[in-house]
Write an enzyme that holds these catalytic residues in place. Structure first.
Site, mmCIF file in Angstrom:
data_model
loop_
_atom_site.group_PDB
_atom_site.id
_atom_site.type_symbol
_atom_site.label_atom_id
_atom_site.label_comp_id
_atom_site.label_asym_id
_atom_site.label_seq_id
_atom_site.Cartn_x
_atom_site.Cartn_y
_atom_site.Cartn_z
ATOM 1 N N GLU A 77 41.983 9.709 19.000
ATOM 2 C CA GLU A 77 42.278 8.328 18.595
ATOM 3 C C GLU A 77 40.995 7.523 18.478
ATOM 4 O O GLU A 77 40.856 6.686 17.577
ATOM 5 C CB GLU A 77 43.203 7.660 19.616
ATOM 6 C CG GLU A 77 44.585 8.261 19.689
ATOM 7 C CD GLU A 77 45.430 7.612 20.759
ATOM 8 O OE1 GLU A 77 46.472 7.046 20.394
ATOM 9 O OE2 GLU A 77 45.052 7.664 21.952
ATOM 10 N N LYS A 100 51.495 0.013 17.349
ATOM 11 C CA LYS A 100 50.686 1.169 16.974
ATOM 12 C C LYS A 100 51.607 2.070 16.133
ATOM 13 O O LYS A 100 52.124 3.074 16.617
ATOM 14 C CB LYS A 100 50.198 1.865 18.252
ATOM 15 C CG LYS A 100 49.052 2.806 18.091
ATOM 16 C CD LYS A 100 48.587 3.244 19.484
ATOM 17 C CE LYS A 100 47.405 4.145 19.437
ATOM 18 N NZ LYS A 100 46.976 4.547 20.795
#
Length: 140
Positions: free
Chosen positions: A41, A118
């Site tokens: 990420e 997200k």
């Protein structure tokens, strides 16, 4: 029928509730950031979407029709994008709190709710969105 998930952040009650319960909502502020716990990420980054709800007294702005008496939506949205695209953090909770603190820096804001989405998160099972909401009050 509205479900709790559709209801949005809770409405403040009690002594911290601003006079009149006025609020400004900014929905869908989008930026690209490198937040997340996992190394992938941090390397690849992803899209983050923020919804804000700021409670403040809007009567001075309504009475004067003066931008200086309210929140500059464009300026606040740009600042939130700066937070999204700024220093990476591990947790959505940390990012949401950072944004809430920014909103409360304006002394007119009495309470704020910040939801950080997200939507492109990688999960072991299909998930349409992961979101964290924090609600904070001014200590004034």
């Amino acid at each position: 029928m509205e479900t709790p998930a559709d209801a949005g952040p809770p409405t403040p009650t009690g002594p911290d509730r601003p006079v009149g319960g006025d609020r400004i909502d900014l929905v869908g502020i989008t930026g690209y950031g490198y937040h997340g716990f996992y190394p992938a990420e941090r390397r690849q980054g992803q899209r983050f979407v923020v919804d804000l709800r700021c409670w403040l007294d809007l009567s001075p702005a309504a009475a004067t029709d003066d931008l200086a008496e309210t929140i500059d939506y464009a300026g606040l949205a740009a600042a939130v994008v700066g937070d999204i695209e700024g220093e990476p953090v591990d947790l959505l909770e940390t990012l949401a709190t950072r944004i809430a603190d920014r909103c409360l820096h304006d002394r007119r804001v009495r309470q704020v709710a910040v939801t950080v989405h997200k939507p492109d998160v990688q999960m072991p099972v299909p998930v349409a969105d992961v979101a964290v909401t924090v609600q904070r009050s001014a200590d004034r």
